[in-house]
Design a protein around this motif. Structure first.
Motif, PDB file in Angstrom:
ATOM      1  N   GLN A 189      45.382  21.984 -58.023  1.00  0.00           N
ATOM      2  CA  GLN A 189      44.207  21.641 -58.820  1.00  0.00           C
ATOM      3  C   GLN A 189      44.581  20.592 -59.863  1.00  0.00           C
ATOM      4  OE1 GLN A 189      41.647  24.862 -60.452  1.00  0.00           O
ATOM      5  NE2 GLN A 189      42.114  23.971 -62.461  1.00  0.00           N
ATOM      6  N   HIS A 190      43.635  19.735 -60.156  1.00  0.00           N
ATOM      7  CA  HIS A 190      43.821  18.724 -61.190  1.00  0.00           C
ATOM      8  C   HIS A 190      42.742  18.928 -62.243  1.00  0.00           C
ATOM      9  CE1 HIS A 190      45.278  15.141 -63.007  1.00  0.00           C
ATOM     10  NE2 HIS A 190      44.205  14.416 -62.769  1.00  0.00           N
ATOM     11  N   ASP A 191      43.070  18.691 -63.517  1.00  0.00           N
ATOM     12  CA  ASP A 191      42.138  18.903 -64.613  1.00  0.00           C
ATOM     13  C   ASP A 191      41.963  17.613 -65.406  1.00  0.00           C
ATOM     14  OD1 ASP A 191      42.004  22.228 -65.113  1.00  0.00           O
ATOM     15  OD2 ASP A 191      43.760  21.481 -64.044  1.00  0.00           O
ATOM     16  N   VAL A 192      40.711  17.279 -65.711  1.00  0.00           N
ATOM     17  CA  VAL A 192      40.419  16.097 -66.513  1.00  0.00           C
ATOM     18  C   VAL A 192      39.300  16.444 -67.493  1.00  0.00           C
ATOM     19  CG1 VAL A 192      41.058  14.536 -64.625  1.00  0.00           C
ATOM     20  CG2 VAL A 192      38.650  15.174 -64.929  1.00  0.00           C
ATOM     21  N   PHE A 193      39.117  15.577 -68.472  1.00  0.00           N
ATOM     22  CA  PHE A 193      37.969  15.683 -69.368  1.00  0.00           C
ATOM     23  C   PHE A 193      36.817  14.857 -68.803  1.00  0.00           C
ATOM     24  CE2 PHE A 193      41.519  16.398 -72.335  1.00  0.00           C
ATOM     25  CZ  PHE A 193      41.110  17.577 -72.934  1.00  0.00           C
ATOM     26  N   LEU A 194      35.621  15.384 -68.913  1.00  0.00           N
ATOM     27  CA  LEU A 194      34.411  14.647 -68.574  1.00  0.00           C
ATOM     28  C   LEU A 194      33.680  14.335 -69.874  1.00  0.00           C
ATOM     29  CD1 LEU A 194      32.047  13.593 -66.855  1.00  0.00           C
ATOM     30  CD2 LEU A 194      31.347  15.983 -66.503  1.00  0.00           C
ATOM     31  N   LEU A 195      33.480  13.054 -70.149  1.00  0.00           N
ATOM     32  CA  LEU A 195      32.851  12.613 -71.394  1.00  0.00           C
ATOM     33  C   LEU A 195      31.449  12.092 -71.105  1.00  0.00           C
ATOM     34  CD1 LEU A 195      35.813  10.501 -72.870  1.00  0.00           C
ATOM     35  CD2 LEU A 195      35.472  12.976 -72.998  1.00  0.00           C
ATOM     36  N   LEU A 196      30.479  12.605 -71.803  1.00  0.00           N
ATOM     37  CA  LEU A 196      29.120  12.084 -71.721  1.00  0.00           C
ATOM     38  C   LEU A 196      28.848  11.294 -72.995  1.00  0.00           C
ATOM     39  CD1 LEU A 196      26.324  11.789 -70.512  1.00  0.00           C
ATOM     40  CD2 LEU A 196      25.737  14.049 -71.430  1.00  0.00           C
ATOM     41  N   ALA A 197      28.860   9.973 -72.853  1.00  0.00           N
ATOM     42  CA  ALA A 197      28.691   9.092 -74.018  1.00  0.00           C
ATOM     43  C   ALA A 197      27.204   8.876 -74.274  1.00  0.00           C
ATOM     44  CB  ALA A 197      29.403   7.759 -73.774  1.00  0.00           C
ATOM     45  N   TYR A 198      26.540   9.899 -74.769  1.00  0.00           N
ATOM     46  CA  TYR A 198      25.088   9.819 -74.955  1.00  0.00           C
ATOM     47  C   TYR A 198      24.733   8.738 -75.969  1.00  0.00           C
ATOM     48  CZ  TYR A 198      20.312  10.979 -76.169  1.00  0.00           C
ATOM     49  OH  TYR A 198      18.971  10.898 -76.407  1.00  0.00           O
ATOM     50  N   GLN A 199      23.820   7.868 -75.571  1.00  0.00           N
ATOM     51  CA  GLN A 199      23.368   6.779 -76.438  1.00  0.00           C
ATOM     52  C   GLN A 199      21.852   6.769 -76.465  1.00  0.00           C
ATOM     53  OE1 GLN A 199      25.512   4.238 -73.891  1.00  0.00           O
ATOM     54  NE2 GLN A 199      27.103   3.743 -75.385  1.00  0.00           N
ATOM     55  N   PRO A 200      21.237   6.928 -77.635  1.00  0.00           N
ATOM     56  CA  PRO A 200      19.770   6.988 -77.739  1.00  0.00           C
ATOM     57  C   PRO A 200      19.090   5.743 -77.187  1.00  0.00           C
ATOM     58  CG  PRO A 200      20.817   7.584 -79.822  1.00  0.00           C
ATOM     59  CD  PRO A 200      21.893   7.071 -78.935  1.00  0.00           C
ATOM     60  N   GLU A 201      19.826   4.635 -77.162  1.00  0.00           N
ATOM     61  CA  GLU A 201      19.244   3.384 -76.686  1.00  0.00           C
ATOM     62  C   GLU A 201      18.976   3.401 -75.194  1.00  0.00           C
ATOM     63  OE1 GLU A 201      22.273   3.544 -78.173  1.00  0.00           O
ATOM     64  OE2 GLU A 201      21.692   3.057 -80.243  1.00  0.00           O
ATOM     65  N   LEU A 202      19.604   4.346 -74.465  1.00  0.00           N
ATOM     66  CA  LEU A 202      19.497   4.368 -73.011  1.00  0.00           C
ATOM     67  C   LEU A 202      18.703   5.574 -72.539  1.00  0.00           C
ATOM     68  CD1 LEU A 202      23.187   3.536 -72.008  1.00  0.00           C
ATOM     69  CD2 LEU A 202      21.232   1.968 -72.032  1.00  0.00           C
ATOM     70  N   TYR A 210      32.215   9.370 -68.284  1.00  0.00           N
ATOM     71  CA  TYR A 210      33.581   8.925 -68.032  1.00  0.00           C
ATOM     72  C   TYR A 210      34.488  10.107 -67.712  1.00  0.00           C
ATOM     73  CZ  TYR A 210      32.337   4.415 -70.119  1.00  0.00           C
ATOM     74  OH  TYR A 210      31.754   3.207 -70.401  1.00  0.00           O
ATOM     75  N   ALA A 211      35.494   9.830 -66.909  1.00  0.00           N
ATOM     76  CA  ALA A 211      36.608  10.763 -66.703  1.00  0.00           C
ATOM     77  C   ALA A 211      37.757  10.307 -67.590  1.00  0.00           C
ATOM     78  CB  ALA A 211      37.042  10.761 -65.249  1.00  0.00           C
ATOM     79  N   LEU A 212      38.279  11.225 -68.379  1.00  0.00           N
ATOM     80  CA  LEU A 212      39.459  10.964 -69.209  1.00  0.00           C
ATOM     81  C   LEU A 212      40.600  11.770 -68.604  1.00  0.00           C
ATOM     82  CD1 LEU A 212      40.601   9.655 -71.839  1.00  0.00           C
ATOM     83  CD2 LEU A 212      40.031  11.802 -72.990  1.00  0.00           C
ATOM     84  N   ASP A 213      41.511  11.078 -67.937  1.00  0.00           N
ATOM     85  CA  ASP A 213      42.583  11.718 -67.163  1.00  0.00           C
ATOM     86  C   ASP A 213      43.930  11.386 -67.806  1.00  0.00           C
ATOM     87  OD1 ASP A 213      44.304  12.743 -65.315  1.00  0.00           O
ATOM     88  OD2 ASP A 213      43.511  11.633 -63.593  1.00  0.00           O
ATOM     89  N   LEU A 214      44.485  12.337 -68.542  1.00  0.00           N
ATOM     90  CA  LEU A 214      45.715  12.098 -69.290  1.00  0.00           C
ATOM     91  C   LEU A 214      46.972  12.229 -68.443  1.00  0.00           C
ATOM     92  CD1 LEU A 214      44.900  13.908 -72.663  1.00  0.00           C
ATOM     93  CD2 LEU A 214      44.567  11.502 -72.050  1.00  0.00           C
ATOM     94  N   THR A 215      46.846  12.724 -67.207  1.00  0.00           N
ATOM     95  CA  THR A 215      48.032  12.917 -66.365  1.00  0.00           C
ATOM     96  C   THR A 215      47.907  12.169 -65.035  1.00  0.00           C
ATOM     97  OG1 THR A 215      47.130  14.986 -65.461  1.00  0.00           O
ATOM     98  CG2 THR A 215      48.566  15.165 -67.392  1.00  0.00           C
ATOM     99  N   HIS A 216      47.186  11.067 -65.039  1.00  0.00           N
ATOM    100  CA  HIS A 216      46.971  10.303 -63.803  1.00  0.00           C
ATOM    101  C   HIS A 216      48.254   9.700 -63.245  1.00  0.00           C
ATOM    102  CE1 HIS A 216      46.725   7.417 -67.105  1.00  0.00           C
ATOM    103  NE2 HIS A 216      47.096   6.491 -66.245  1.00  0.00           N
TER     104      HIS A 216
END
Length: 408
Positions: A189-202, A210-216
């Motif tokens: 198994q691989h673990d990553v962070f999933l980031l939702l960059a919510y922007q009111p303009e969109l 985004y996927a933030l993968d510190l062990t890629h």
């Protein structure tokens, strides 16, 4: 290249500073907006501001991701859990890590402060070795720090557990006694962070994920810490196992570690929590994260980042020094102690070398490579042809989005 002013259509060579050098996102090439004068830029601001804020946020997030990755590499170099006898890069897609740990002997076998070059003198191999088998630890250790660093930029952070796809590198551990860590029919198994960059303009459907993968780097990927979630799922993910709110891994994986490994697991858990606390404290002592990410002067920005790195290093060094007299830890306190521990492992390695050979390329190596190549071929067959992979892309993307929505 001749560019036109966005306000009056005259020739304009003055790029909006908020837009220039913004990273791409999927099909958005992030083309900067140009003006012929400051006056035209001011006049056009009401029409441009939403787009500009999106690109500025994107630039800040990429800045932050690089800093988070560099901070995690500092933590890894201070807390790497093995002595390494040899990093054997057999070919482009295969690496054996021969560890030389003499065993826990009733103590935690993490070894803070591994000497420079003890993992590998090659920087690419070093990062691959440092991050191998460490994705869950990266989520648990860096989660609280990431929340602090991104709190005014990323409102929703999830932890994603997945089965990886298209790895360029396979890493296998060979233990001190010669045992070869290999799973013939199970993909880690691989673990990553999933980031939702919510922007009111969109609108909601256009929000950037985004996927933030510190062990890629353990899979042979380089400089790909942050990727659009869709691209990540399409090219790196075979299946999504689960997604959870940030903090889930800390609570559950470490409990499981204690249950499965007993006292050694408890020791590992306590040590991990010590280093996580030191890292989090260093990050929380640093104020003004949004101001830092927005810093327009690159020289000033780099000076502040260097200060942050030095502060974290000092924090971890202080923790190691404070624990150096604690028998709970096995530390490299001196060259003498290192030699004593090496001597303790020497006899074990003698037995290993009977199988693997003095150059670690003996009969056991040949047998191991046969298994490795069979697994690599099996993995590639499971991935299918590029056309078959493309046909599964949308399904993987939909499953990943649904998993995120359910747990949100």
């Amino acid at each position: 290249m001749t560019t036109s002013c966005a306000s009056c259509d005259k020739t304009g060579n003055l790029a909006c500073r908020g837009c220039v050098k913004a990273p791409t996102y999927l099909d958005d090439t992030a083309t900067p907006t140009y003006y012929c004068s400051r006056e035209c830029q001011k006049l056009h601001w009401p029409q441009h501001k939403d787009r500009c804020k999106v690109l500025q946020s994107r630039k800040m997030l990429h800045r932050a991701a690089k800093v988070i990755q560099d901070l995690y590499y500092i933590v890894l170099r201070k807390t790497f859990m093995h002595w390494v006898e040899k990093v054997d890069r057999v070919d482009e897609e295969t690496m054996f890590i021969h560890v030389a740990c003499p065993g826990s002997d009733g103590k935690n076998f993490r070894v803070p402060g591994a000497p420079p070059g003890s993992v590998s003198s090659d920087s690419v191999e070093e990062l691959a070795a440092l991050t191998s088998y460490g994705c869950t630890d990266s989520i648990a250790t860096m989660g609280p720090s990431i929340q602090t660093m991104l709190k005014d930029m990323i409102p929703f952070i999830f932890e994603s557990q997945l089965i990886p796809l298209n790895q360029k590198l396979w890493i296998f551990l060979v233990h001190t006694d010669g045992a070869f860590e290999y799973k013939s029919d199970e993909v880690d198994q691989h673990d990553v962070f999933l980031l939702l960059a919510y922007q009111p303009e969109l609108p909601m459907g256009a929000q950037e994920r985004y996927a933030l993968d510190l062990t890629h780097t353990q899979y042979g990927h380089q400089d790909e810490t942050l990727m659009p979630w869709r691209t990540f799922v399409e090219t790196r993910v075979r299946s999504i196992k689960g997604q959870h709110p940030i903090g889930w891994t800390r609570e559950n994986a470490r409990k499981l570690m204690t249950e499965q490994l007993g006292q050694d697991g408890l020791n590992l858990r306590i040590t991990a929590e010590h280093f996580e606390a030191a890292t989090t404290a260093a990050i929380r002592e640093f104020s003004g994260w949004m101001k830092l990410w927005k810093e327009p002067d690159e020289t000033v920005y780099q000076r502040k980042i260097n200060h942050l790195m030095e502060h974290l290093t000092m924090r971890l060094d202080n923790l190691i020094a404070a624990k150096a007299k604690d028998n709970f830890y096995t530390l490299w306190k001196s060259s003498t102690e290192k030699q004593l521990m090496e001597d303790a492992a020497k006899q074990i390695r003698k037995e290993k070398h009977k199988l693997w050979g003095p150059d670690l390329r003996g009969p056991a190596f040949v047998s191991a490579m046969k298994l490795v190549k069979e697994r690599q071929a099996k993995e590639r067959e499971a991935w299918g042809t590029p056309g078959e992979q493309k046909a599964r892309v949308e399904l993987r993307h939909v499953n990943a989005f649904n998993a995120m929505s359910i747990n949100a």
